[in-house]
Design a protein around this motif. Structure first.
Motif, PDB file in Angstrom:
ATOM      1  N   PRO A  62      -8.661   7.892 -13.542  1.00  0.00           N
ATOM      2  CA  PRO A  62      -7.933   7.681 -12.286  1.00  0.00           C
ATOM      3  C   PRO A  62      -8.724   6.838 -11.290  1.00  0.00           C
ATOM      4  N   VAL A  63      -8.163   5.698 -10.960  1.00  0.00           N
ATOM      5  CA  VAL A  63      -8.729   4.814  -9.950  1.00  0.00           C
ATOM      6  C   VAL A  63      -7.596   4.324  -9.057  1.00  0.00           C
ATOM      7  N   THR A  64      -7.938   3.897  -7.865  1.00  0.00           N
ATOM      8  CA  THR A  64      -6.946   3.380  -6.932  1.00  0.00           C
ATOM      9  C   THR A  64      -7.613   2.335  -6.037  1.00  0.00           C
ATOM     10  N   VAL A  65      -6.812   1.713  -5.181  1.00  0.00           N
ATOM     11  CA  VAL A  65      -7.335   0.749  -4.216  1.00  0.00           C
ATOM     12  C   VAL A  65      -7.131   1.326  -2.821  1.00  0.00           C
ATOM     13  N   GLU A  66      -8.219   1.380  -2.064  1.00  0.00           N
ATOM     14  CA  GLU A  66      -8.173   1.844  -0.670  1.00  0.00           C
ATOM     15  C   GLU A  66      -8.870   0.815   0.202  1.00  0.00           C
ATOM     16  N   ASP A  67      -8.138   0.244   1.138  1.00  0.00           N
ATOM     17  CA  ASP A  67      -8.700  -0.744   2.062  1.00  0.00           C
ATOM     18  C   ASP A  67      -9.421  -1.871   1.333  1.00  0.00           C
ATOM     19  N   GLY A  68      -8.826  -2.346   0.227  1.00  0.00           N
ATOM     20  CA  GLY A  68      -9.384  -3.462  -0.524  1.00  0.00           C
ATOM     21  C   GLY A  68     -10.530  -3.105  -1.460  1.00  0.00           C
ATOM     22  N   MET A  69     -10.830  -1.799  -1.574  1.00  0.00           N
ATOM     23  CA  MET A  69     -11.926  -1.344  -2.435  1.00  0.00           C
ATOM     24  C   MET A  69     -11.371  -0.488  -3.572  1.00  0.00           C
TER      25      MET A  69
END
Length: 121
Positions: free
Chosen positions: A109-116
């Motif tokens: 599980p990975v995601t993008v938060e504020d471009g990171m």
């Protein structure tokens, strides 16, 4: 460390890299040092979204890429195991052909938060 002892999960909230560090339609390897050892995974970028998988082929437990970040077929359409030619769907990691038919990659599980790119729950 045996294949069964390899780490298959990471804690949430670990910042991996800026989204822009992976070109659209490409993949990148990540190794995270944890108390129990090293976690090996890779992230695919599809537009502004990411998908992560544990870097282990379900066929023999080997890492998928023999060369750094070389996880995709030449046209970028599928994930490929460079050892025995297994092919996987980027959307869900399902094996589409090769010696591990019916198996799938382990999701990470990975995601993008504020471009990171960050690990998720």
């Amino acid at each position: 460390m045996s294949e069964d002892e390899r780490l298959t999960a990471t804690p949430p909230g670990v910042a991996l890299a800026p989204l822009d560090s992976i070109a659209d339609g490409k993949a990148r390897n990540f190794v995270i040092q944890m108390r129990k050892g090293r976690f090996h995974g890779f992230v695919l970028r599809i537009g502004n979204e990411v998908r992560g998988y544990v870097d282990r082929c379900p066929h023999m437990g080997l890492p998928l890429a023999q060369k750094l970040d070389d996880y995709l077929t030449p046209d970028g359409a599928l994930i490929a195991c460079s050892w025995h030619g297994a092919l996987f769907a980027p959307s869900d990691g399902a094996c589409l052909g090769g010696p591990c038919a019916g198996a799938a990659l382990t999701p990470w599980p990975v995601t993008v938060e504020d471009g990171m790119i960050v690990t998720a729950v």
